[in-house]
Design a protein around this motif. Structure first.
Motif, PDB file in Angstrom:
ATOM      1  N   THR A   1       7.227   5.117   4.585  1.00  0.00           N
ATOM      2  CA  THR A   1       7.719   6.604   4.788  1.00  0.00           C
ATOM      3  C   THR A   1       9.279   6.376   5.411  1.00  0.00           C
ATOM      4  O   THR A   1       9.605   5.171   5.574  1.00  0.00           O
ATOM      5  CB  THR A   1       6.806   7.358   5.508  1.00  0.00           C
ATOM      6  OG1 THR A   1       6.693   7.000   6.701  1.00  0.00           O
ATOM      7  CG2 THR A   1       5.632   7.384   4.600  1.00  0.00           C
ATOM      8  N   ASN A   2       9.674   7.662   5.821  1.00  0.00           N
ATOM      9  CA  ASN A   2      10.802   7.510   6.314  1.00  0.00           C
ATOM     10  C   ASN A   2      10.805   7.478   7.871  1.00  0.00           C
ATOM     11  O   ASN A   2      11.884   7.893   8.810  1.00  0.00           O
ATOM     12  CB  ASN A   2      11.819   8.895   5.919  1.00  0.00           C
ATOM     13  CG  ASN A   2      10.946   9.986   6.561  1.00  0.00           C
ATOM     14  OD1 ASN A   2       9.938   9.954   6.836  1.00  0.00           O
ATOM     15  ND2 ASN A   2      11.991  11.202   6.685  1.00  0.00           N
ATOM     16  N   GLU A   3       9.877   6.937   8.282  1.00  0.00           N
ATOM     17  CA  GLU A   3       9.753   6.868   9.788  1.00  0.00           C
ATOM     18  C   GLU A   3      10.694   5.741  10.321  1.00  0.00           C
ATOM     19  O   GLU A   3      10.783   4.830   9.917  1.00  0.00           O
ATOM     20  CB  GLU A   3       8.236   6.437  10.050  1.00  0.00           C
ATOM     21  CG  GLU A   3       7.176   7.643   9.919  1.00  0.00           C
ATOM     22  CD  GLU A   3       7.372   8.854  10.674  1.00  0.00           C
ATOM     23  OE1 GLU A   3       7.851   8.933  11.673  1.00  0.00           O
ATOM     24  OE2 GLU A   3       6.983   9.899  10.078  1.00  0.00           O
TER      25      GLU A   3
ATOM     26  N   ASN B   1       0.727  -1.287   0.037  1.00  0.00           N
ATOM     27  CA  ASN B   1       0.168   0.181  -0.085  1.00  0.00           C
ATOM     28  C   ASN B   1       0.908   1.250   0.030  1.00  0.00           C
ATOM     29  O   ASN B   1       1.648   1.549   0.951  1.00  0.00           O
ATOM     30  CB  ASN B   1      -0.815   0.116   1.223  1.00  0.00           C
ATOM     31  CG  ASN B   1      -1.781   1.260   1.327  1.00  0.00           C
ATOM     32  OD1 ASN B   1      -1.721   2.154   0.399  1.00  0.00           O
ATOM     33  ND2 ASN B   1      -2.270   1.345   2.530  1.00  0.00           N
ATOM     34  N   PRO B   2       0.852   2.010  -1.153  1.00  0.00           N
ATOM     35  CA  PRO B   2       1.613   3.276  -1.035  1.00  0.00           C
ATOM     36  C   PRO B   2       1.420   4.372  -0.063  1.00  0.00           C
ATOM     37  O   PRO B   2       2.225   5.120   0.182  1.00  0.00           O
ATOM     38  CB  PRO B   2       1.504   3.652  -2.642  1.00  0.00           C
ATOM     39  CG  PRO B   2       0.355   3.107  -3.017  1.00  0.00           C
ATOM     40  CD  PRO B   2       0.229   1.828  -2.539  1.00  0.00           C
ATOM     41  N   GLY B   3       0.134   4.084   0.448  1.00  0.00           N
ATOM     42  CA  GLY B   3      -0.326   5.274   1.354  1.00  0.00           C
ATOM     43  C   GLY B   3      -0.011   4.855   2.749  1.00  0.00           C
ATOM     44  O   GLY B   3      -0.494   5.430   3.761  1.00  0.00           O
ATOM     45  N   CYS B   4       0.625   3.468   2.757  1.00  0.00           N
ATOM     46  CA  CYS B   4       0.958   3.034   4.183  1.00  0.00           C
ATOM     47  C   CYS B   4       2.101   3.761   4.947  1.00  0.00           C
ATOM     48  O   CYS B   4       3.271   4.040   4.306  1.00  0.00           O
ATOM     49  CB  CYS B   4       1.279   1.544   4.242  1.00  0.00           C
ATOM     50  SG  CYS B   4       1.739   0.864   5.814  1.00  0.00           S
ATOM     51  N   ILE B   5       2.231   4.169   6.307  1.00  0.00           N
ATOM     52  CA  ILE B   5       2.895   4.923   6.842  1.00  0.00           C
ATOM     53  C   ILE B   5       4.236   4.137   6.946  1.00  0.00           C
ATOM     54  O   ILE B   5       5.333   4.652   7.201  1.00  0.00           O
ATOM     55  CB  ILE B   5       2.376   5.046   8.658  1.00  0.00           C
ATOM     56  CG1 ILE B   5       3.346   6.013   9.216  1.00  0.00           C
ATOM     57  CG2 ILE B   5       2.281   3.692   9.451  1.00  0.00           C
ATOM     58  CD1 ILE B   5       3.229   7.503   8.675  1.00  0.00           C
TER      59      ILE B   5
ATOM     60  N   ARG C   1       5.627  -4.369   9.686  1.00  0.00           N
ATOM     61  CA  ARG C   1       5.060  -5.462  10.632  1.00  0.00           C
ATOM     62  C   ARG C   1       3.988  -6.122  10.016  1.00  0.00           C
ATOM     63  O   ARG C   1       2.948  -5.509   9.796  1.00  0.00           O
ATOM     64  CB  ARG C   1       4.908  -4.928  12.033  1.00  0.00           C
ATOM     65  CG  ARG C   1       4.850  -5.830  13.104  1.00  0.00           C
ATOM     66  CD  ARG C   1       5.171  -5.528  14.389  1.00  0.00           C
ATOM     67  NE  ARG C   1       3.823  -4.712  15.131  1.00  0.00           N
ATOM     68  CZ  ARG C   1       3.918  -3.375  15.393  1.00  0.00           C
ATOM     69  NH1 ARG C   1       4.942  -2.861  15.220  1.00  0.00           N
ATOM     70  NH2 ARG C   1       2.937  -2.905  15.803  1.00  0.00           N
TER      71      ARG C   1
ATOM     72  N   CYS D   1       0.176  -4.531  10.108  1.00  0.00           N
ATOM     73  CA  CYS D   1      -0.204  -4.014  11.260  1.00  0.00           C
ATOM     74  C   CYS D   1      -0.491  -2.512  11.274  1.00  0.00           C
ATOM     75  O   CYS D   1      -1.056  -1.928  12.432  1.00  0.00           O
ATOM     76  CB  CYS D   1       0.863  -4.481  12.752  1.00  0.00           C
ATOM     77  SG  CYS D   1       0.994  -6.095  12.749  1.00  0.00           S
ATOM     78  N   TYR D   2      -0.059  -1.883  10.446  1.00  0.00           N
ATOM     79  CA  TYR D   2      -0.109  -0.520  10.444  1.00  0.00           C
ATOM     80  C   TYR D   2      -1.521   0.134   9.556  1.00  0.00           C
ATOM     81  O   TYR D   2      -2.233   0.767  10.039  1.00  0.00           O
ATOM     82  CB  TYR D   2       0.986   0.411   9.755  1.00  0.00           C
ATOM     83  CG  TYR D   2       2.175   0.284  10.834  1.00  0.00           C
ATOM     84  CD1 TYR D   2       1.960   1.210  11.870  1.00  0.00           C
ATOM     85  CD2 TYR D   2       3.207  -0.745  10.536  1.00  0.00           C
ATOM     86  CE1 TYR D   2       3.071   1.097  12.764  1.00  0.00           C
ATOM     87  CE2 TYR D   2       4.145  -0.819  11.507  1.00  0.00           C
ATOM     88  CZ  TYR D   2       4.255   0.087  12.703  1.00  0.00           C
ATOM     89  OH  TYR D   2       5.116   0.085  13.743  1.00  0.00           O
ATOM     90  N   CYS D   3      -1.596  -0.408   8.393  1.00  0.00           N
ATOM     91  CA  CYS D   3      -2.679   0.052   7.732  1.00  0.00           C
ATOM     92  C   CYS D   3      -3.831  -0.975   7.284  1.00  0.00           C
ATOM     93  O   CYS D   3      -4.597  -0.632   6.494  1.00  0.00           O
ATOM     94  CB  CYS D   3      -2.185   0.630   6.290  1.00  0.00           C
ATOM     95  SG  CYS D   3      -1.683  -0.619   5.083  1.00  0.00           S
ATOM     96  N   ASP D   4      -3.685  -2.380   7.727  1.00  0.00           N
ATOM     97  CA  ASP D   4      -4.581  -3.081   7.726  1.00  0.00           C
ATOM     98  C   ASP D   4      -4.648  -3.996   6.202  1.00  0.00           C
ATOM     99  O   ASP D   4      -5.771  -4.708   5.803  1.00  0.00           O
ATOM    100  CB  ASP D   4      -6.069  -2.759   8.022  1.00  0.00           C
ATOM    101  CG  ASP D   4      -6.170  -2.382   9.511  1.00  0.00           C
ATOM    102  OD1 ASP D   4      -5.595  -3.097  10.129  1.00  0.00           O
ATOM    103  OD2 ASP D   4      -6.808  -1.485   9.816  1.00  0.00           O
TER     104      ASP D   4
ATOM    105  N   VAL E   1      -3.800  -6.488   3.241  1.00  0.00           N
ATOM    106  CA  VAL E   1      -3.754  -7.863   3.487  1.00  0.00           C
ATOM    107  C   VAL E   1      -3.217  -8.468   2.146  1.00  0.00           C
ATOM    108  O   VAL E   1      -3.436  -8.042   0.959  1.00  0.00           O
ATOM    109  CB  VAL E   1      -4.946  -8.739   3.587  1.00  0.00           C
ATOM    110  CG1 VAL E   1      -4.840 -10.250   3.790  1.00  0.00           C
ATOM    111  CG2 VAL E   1      -5.763  -8.222   4.941  1.00  0.00           C
TER     112      VAL E   1
END
Lengths: 300, 156
Positions: free
Chosen positions: B123-125, B116-120, B130, B141-144, B146
């Motif tokens: 990014t550079n976080e 998912n390109p929109g998943c956090i 996970r 575990c971040y953006c759901d 599958v």
């Protein structure tokens, strides 16, 4: 004890949802201590525009005697200088007793919860979760009828609409029959539909709202976004056939309620606003008692 | 007596004195196993790979031998994602000292990139990706999101 965050409606079980909505109902009857959160500070971190969510969280905090802090626009904060969200959250944790966050990236609130030392409430993360909206949607249904046993129709963009996804997931905890009406290509995602069906939810797809309007108790309308269509003509063509008018509701059940997370554009005819079916403004107002209950849950 | 793998590989790959033999890898998946284990051209260990070796039970299978390195449970369990029938043999002084299957882990970290390109997590976080391992696939575990197929295509 672990910090209490509210990140996703999926983190709640039915008992927890019912408990929170019961509390919101008490608050609605003015049965609350207006100094309950006196001396507490809420950091309002909104990296995307918002009117209702942001103002209702600030209103909720003020009604409980607390105060809110915000950074103003995204351009004015250190994220604009390239700071990571993780660092921003660690810093803001030192300034406030809880953080409410809206962010364009999905999963941002989950990340914030991992780095914060104070409770985090998700106020919408991209196309992801928006739990306070779902809770106030459920609350508005419950004001009129018990959630168990209802027939609900979701209409509009069910593919990208996060409020529809969260609401459908939460409703799977209840005994509800779900009807869906959406333009081709904007149907409920197959993975979500499969996971709801696995939980025992009956989902029925329809081509036209008229096929189902006389049998539903709740009509949940979502916005069809123009950018999902190749040109304006095809957008207007589709949007007009999904527009809710008083005429469409002619044979509806007397107690049918029409909900919309707002803002609306053309999905609901303004002539419907005065109808007893229209509950979307009340739904929006319900954001305050529901968010008061959420703030008390994480801050007390 | 020779083990099934030794019979099958014949002269293809020599016995190792110390290290790990990963046997019963699904045919054609050996290179992905190596990728999952993070073994690159710059790692020091001597590595032998046999692919599409005839196998009585599996039809064809792959074998990976890694000298002087004993893989940890966390490392080998990742293999279960792409080859659940794999077996791990820890070799010391030419003898199999431990033999175990792989278990599908509950959660994997830092192994797969979220599509998912929109998943956090993209990014550079300062976080590692996970995923929870569920029957329907890998659940971010971040953006759901599958991942239901082509898990190897998403390995970082």
């Amino acid at each position: 004890m672990a910090t209490k965050h509210i990140i996703s409606i999926g983190d709640f079980d039915r008992k927890e949802i019912d408990h929170l909505l019961d509390h919101a109902a008490q608050i609605d009857k003015k049965k609350y201590d207006d100094n309950a959160l006196r001396g507490k500070i809420l950091a309002v971190l909104f990296f995307e525009p918002s009117t209702r969510t942001r103002m209702s969280f600030e209103s909720a905090m003020a009604r409980l005697g607390g105060t809110s802090l915000s950074v103003g626009s995204v351009e004015a904060c250190s994220m604009a200088k390239g700071e990571t969200l993780a660092d921003t959250i660690r810093v803001v944790s030192g300034y406030a007793d809880a953080i409410v966050i809206r962010h364009p990236k999905e999963g941002a609130a989950r990340l914030a919860g991992e780095f914060a030392t104070v409770p985090v409430i998700n106020a919408g993360d991209g196309a992801g979760q928006h739990p306070s909206q779902t809770l106030l949607d459920l609350y508005t249904i419950r004001q009129t009828m018990p959630i168990d046993g209802i027939e609900i129709a979701l209409i509009g963009d069910l593919r990208y609409g996060r409020t529809a996804h969260s609401l459908a997931s939460a409703l799977s905890l209840y005994n509800v029959r779900l009807h869906t009406i959406s333009p081709k290509g904007l149907e409920l995602p197959a993975t979500l539909a499969a996971s709801l069906a696995k939980k025992g939810m009956e989902i029925i797809e329809h081509d036209n709202i008229k096929d189902v309007i006389d049998s539903v108790d709740v009509l949940y309308v979502t916005r069809i976004q123009r950018e999902r269509f190749p040109d304006s003509a095809s957008y207007f063509n589709v949007a007009s056939s999904y527009r809710i008018t008083p005429e469409i509701l002619t044979n509806a059940k007397k107690h049918l309620i029409v909900l919309h997370p707002l803002p609306r554009v053309d999905e609901i005819d303004a002539r419907l606003d005065e109808s007893p079916h229209a509950r979307y403004f009340e739904q929006s107002r319900n954001g305050v008692p529901v968010r008061m209950a959420m703030l008390m849950q994480v801050l007390q | 007596m020779m083990t099934e793998s030794e019979e099958n590989e014949g002269l293809l790959v020599r016995r190792i004195k110390n290290g790990t033999v990963i046997d019963h890898i699904d045919g054609g998946e050996a290179l992905n196993v190596v990728k999952i284990l993070g073994i690159t051209g710059t790692t020091q260990e001597a590595l032998s790979i046999a692919t599409n070796v005839p196998s009585r039970n599996m039809g064809r299978k792959d074998i990976v031998k890694l000298t002087n390195r004993e893989l940890s449970k966390e490392e080998v369990d990742r293999i279960a994602l792409i080859s659940p029938r794999a077996t791990i043999n820890i070799i010391r002084n030419f003898k199999v000292c431990e033999k175990k299957g792989v278990e599908i882990p509950i959660q994997i970290e830092g192994l797969v990139r979220c599509p998912n390109p929109g998943c956090i997590s993209n990014t550079n976080e300062p976080i590692r990706s996970r995923f929870r391992v569920l029957p329907e696939g890998l659940h971010c575990c971040y953006c759901d999101w599958v991942i239901t197929r082509d898990i190897t295509g998403h390995i970082i």
